[in-house]
Design an enzyme around this catalytic site. Structure first.
Site, PDB file in Angstrom:
ATOM      1  N   ARG A 142       0.852  -1.188   0.000  1.00  0.00           N
ATOM      2  CA  ARG A 142       0.000   0.000   0.000  1.00  0.00           C
ATOM      3  C   ARG A 142       0.891   1.242   0.000  1.00  0.00           C
ATOM      4  O   ARG A 142       1.659   1.467   0.931  1.00  0.00           O
ATOM      5  CB  ARG A 142      -0.914  -0.007   1.233  1.00  0.00           C
ATOM      6  CG  ARG A 142      -1.794   1.232   1.281  1.00  0.00           C
ATOM      7  CD  ARG A 142      -2.693   1.273   2.514  1.00  0.00           C
ATOM      8  NE  ARG A 142      -3.277   2.610   2.578  1.00  0.00           N
ATOM      9  CZ  ARG A 142      -3.354   3.360   3.662  1.00  0.00           C
ATOM     10  NH1 ARG A 142      -2.917   2.902   4.828  1.00  0.00           N
ATOM     11  NH2 ARG A 142      -3.870   4.565   3.610  1.00  0.00           N
ATOM     12  N   HIS A 159      -2.969  11.070   0.683  1.00  0.00           N
ATOM     13  CA  HIS A 159      -2.513  10.902   2.057  1.00  0.00           C
ATOM     14  C   HIS A 159      -2.042  12.271   2.560  1.00  0.00           C
ATOM     15  O   HIS A 159      -0.868  12.476   2.865  1.00  0.00           O
ATOM     16  CB  HIS A 159      -1.409   9.842   2.123  1.00  0.00           C
ATOM     17  CG  HIS A 159      -1.196   9.245   3.483  1.00  0.00           C
ATOM     18  ND1 HIS A 159      -1.282   7.888   3.728  1.00  0.00           N
ATOM     19  CD2 HIS A 159      -0.895   9.810   4.670  1.00  0.00           C
ATOM     20  CE1 HIS A 159      -1.029   7.656   5.015  1.00  0.00           C
ATOM     21  NE2 HIS A 159      -0.780   8.815   5.604  1.00  0.00           N
ATOM     22  N   GLU A 214      -7.558   8.343   6.057  1.00  0.00           N
ATOM     23  CA  GLU A 214      -7.854   8.987   7.341  1.00  0.00           C
ATOM     24  C   GLU A 214      -8.357  10.422   7.226  1.00  0.00           C
ATOM     25  O   GLU A 214      -7.700  11.359   7.704  1.00  0.00           O
ATOM     26  CB  GLU A 214      -6.612   8.953   8.245  1.00  0.00           C
ATOM     27  CG  GLU A 214      -6.168   7.568   8.602  1.00  0.00           C
ATOM     28  CD  GLU A 214      -4.974   7.538   9.554  1.00  0.00           C
ATOM     29  OE1 GLU A 214      -4.660   6.432  10.040  1.00  0.00           O
ATOM     30  OE2 GLU A 214      -4.369   8.596   9.822  1.00  0.00           O
ATOM     31  N   ASN A 226      -7.441   1.577  10.160  1.00  0.00           N
ATOM     32  CA  ASN A 226      -6.122   1.908  10.718  1.00  0.00           C
ATOM     33  C   ASN A 226      -6.281   2.006  12.228  1.00  0.00           C
ATOM     34  O   ASN A 226      -7.089   2.807  12.708  1.00  0.00           O
ATOM     35  CB  ASN A 226      -5.624   3.250  10.172  1.00  0.00           C
ATOM     36  CG  ASN A 226      -5.420   3.242   8.658  1.00  0.00           C
ATOM     37  OD1 ASN A 226      -5.544   2.208   8.007  1.00  0.00           O
ATOM     38  ND2 ASN A 226      -5.107   4.400   8.106  1.00  0.00           N
ATOM     39  N   TYR A 267      -4.265   2.309  16.031  1.00  0.00           N
ATOM     40  CA  TYR A 267      -3.056   2.518  16.827  1.00  0.00           C
ATOM     41  C   TYR A 267      -3.319   2.434  18.324  1.00  0.00           C
ATOM     42  O   TYR A 267      -2.528   1.852  19.060  1.00  0.00           O
ATOM     43  CB  TYR A 267      -2.413   3.877  16.473  1.00  0.00           C
ATOM     44  CG  TYR A 267      -1.820   3.861  15.081  1.00  0.00           C
ATOM     45  CD1 TYR A 267      -0.550   3.344  14.864  1.00  0.00           C
ATOM     46  CD2 TYR A 267      -2.554   4.300  13.996  1.00  0.00           C
ATOM     47  CE1 TYR A 267      -0.005   3.287  13.586  1.00  0.00           C
ATOM     48  CE2 TYR A 267      -2.019   4.251  12.710  1.00  0.00           C
ATOM     49  CZ  TYR A 267      -0.753   3.740  12.510  1.00  0.00           C
ATOM     50  OH  TYR A 267      -0.240   3.667  11.239  1.00  0.00           O
ATOM     51  N   GLU A 302      -3.545  -0.140   8.244  1.00  0.00           N
ATOM     52  CA  GLU A 302      -2.372   0.307   9.012  1.00  0.00           C
ATOM     53  C   GLU A 302      -2.468  -0.234  10.423  1.00  0.00           C
ATOM     54  O   GLU A 302      -3.525  -0.178  11.049  1.00  0.00           O
ATOM     55  CB  GLU A 302      -2.287   1.842   9.122  1.00  0.00           C
ATOM     56  CG  GLU A 302      -1.918   2.578   7.866  1.00  0.00           C
ATOM     57  CD  GLU A 302      -1.827   4.082   8.084  1.00  0.00           C
ATOM     58  OE1 GLU A 302      -1.567   4.519   9.239  1.00  0.00           O
ATOM     59  OE2 GLU A 302      -2.025   4.828   7.115  1.00  0.00           O
TER      60      GLU A 302
END
Length: 442
Positions: free
Chosen positions: A77, A121, A166, A287, A289, A349
């Protein structure tokens, strides 16, 4: 600890983004982006660092694709840099920009790796920002034209498409609190930027399908929101933060609606755009985290919540709490919330930063990253066992890179980059991930 086992056909990949690795910001006809402007503004980026060279991927992409081939991933990606394709965000494409991505895609395909392309992005062409950026509806229309260019040129090779990465981060960090480019501090006045990004997504999906793109999805950053205490005020603060960080960015795409509390902040006539925004997609990119803590607002707070740190967990060098079970919780939450409106998920991600260093014998030991990735993969496996349809997992990131306003200190890569020499050194986590992929028959 053993590694989890995933079903046949599960997709293994790594992710990067253009501005964070390419460098060469003035080469090949590339125009300036909001991040070039932001990094050139004193005080915006740690230590005054910038991405003029970054990991020099623009010149070293063959070496980087060879690393991925050695790693054994199925998919890579990456993101196109909008200012390379359209230096001012509109008009005819720059042939040298198309040429770079032609060479990159041919190299990826020759290595037997599936290209997964993100169109955007966060690197808005500066000329578009000057005309209003994501506060302006016209930016969404320009994005649809940009998507048509990319679909026309690259649909023969790109296997999966992600229009925007995002949008929450662009809206909240870029326009609401100003920590990221373009550095505006509009608080809830930033909500229109979410709508215009959603509209851009919908227009891009239409343009890509018309150009022959086969598999199109999205990539949203999501966090489970934890109330600081069991009080009603903190639960309500958490609900409001969840609406802002999660539902504002998933509901329009998956349900064709917005959380009601944001209607007053959205552009007039927003409902007319919802049929475009809620185009069917083939996968939903997640994604993940960390979780986020929330409380009710204190006196004089213009927002309906306050952020609270998540305590009691180990932390990365980027000060993120390491909470693998939050990942399982989030995936189950998405399944429960969206049901059959939720397409198959790809983890687009997941990763962590640590202060990785090359030892005198040329190794980069990073046991914390191995533990992080293994534990988070177990969380994904647990969510799958509970009925969540997850089809793939992409590590952030292949390379150490420019980490936005934090500069180069946070190292997220499976591969260490010496920014003085551009030497690439695979870390121990690279070897671990290669063995994991090989154990799945790749």
């Amino acid at each position: 600890m053993e590694n989890p086992i995933f079903p046949p056909g599960f997709r293994w990949g790594v992710s990067t983004s253009a501005f964070q690795i390419e460098g060469a910001v003035t080469e090949g006809g590339r125009g300036p982006s909001i991040w070039d402007t932001f990094t050139a503004t004193p005080g915006k980026v740690a230590r005054g660092e910038h991405a003029g060279v970054a990991a020099d991927h623009y010149h070293r992409y063959r070496e980087d694709v060879a690393l991925m081939a050695d790693l054994g991933v199925d998919a890579y990606r990456f993101s196109f840099a909008w200012p390379r394709i359209q230096p001012t965000g509109k008009g005819a494409p720059e042939p040298r920009g198309l040429g770079f991505y032609d060479r990159l895609l041919d190299e990826i395909c020759a290595a037997g790796i599936d290209p997964v392309a993100t169109l955007y992005h966060w690197d808005t062409p500066q000329a578009l920002e000057d005309a209003g950026g994501w506060l302006a509806r016209e930016t969404a229309e320009r994005f649809g034209e940009y998507a048509e260019i990319l679909g026309t040129h690259f649909a023969d090779r790109v296997k999966m498409w992600i229009p925007l990465n995002e949008p929450m981060v662009m809206s909240i960090f870029g326009y609401a609190i100003g920590e990221y480019a373009p550095g505006q501090t509009l608080l809830l006045g930033a909500i229109p930027t979410a709508h215009h990004q959603h509209l851009a997504h919908g227009l891009a999906v239409k343009a890509l399908r018309a150009a022959g793109a086969q598999t199109i999805g999205t990539a949203n950053n999501h966090s489970p929101i934890w109330p600081a205490t069991d009080s009603d005020a903190d639960h309500e603060g958490a609900r409001r933060l969840d609406a802002l960080l999660n539902r504002l960015f998933a509901d329009p795409v998956l349900l064709g609606s917005y959380p009601e509390e944001f209607h007053e902040h959205l552009p007039a006539g927003f409902a007319d755009d919802l049929p475009t925004i809620t185009q069917p997609i083939d996968f939903y990119g997640v994604n993940y985290y960390e979780p986020q803590g929330a409380a009710g607002p204190g006196e004089g707070n213009p927002l309906p919540f306050e952020l609270r740190p998540i305590e009691g967990y180990p932390r990365t060098s980027n000060d993120s709490p390491i909470v693998p079970d939050g990942f399982r919780e989030l995936l189950l939450q998405l399944k429960d919330r969206y049901g059959d409106r939720l397409p198959p998920i790809h983890i687009t991600e997941n990763g962590c930063s640590f202060a990785d260093e090359v030892t005198p014998d040329g190794r980069v030991p990073d046991p914390e990253r191995v533990d992080f990735l293994r534990d988070h993969l177990w969380a994904v496996r647990a969510a799958m066992d509970a009925g969540v349809d997850v089809r793939g997992y992409f590590v952030w990131s292949l390379l150490d890179n420019f980490e936005w306003s934090k500069g180069y200190a946070p190292r997220f890569g499976l591969v260490h980059v010496d920014y003085e020499t551009q030497a690439r050194t695979p870390k121990d986590s690279f070897s671990w991930f290669r063995e994991l992929i090989a154990a799945h028959g790749h």
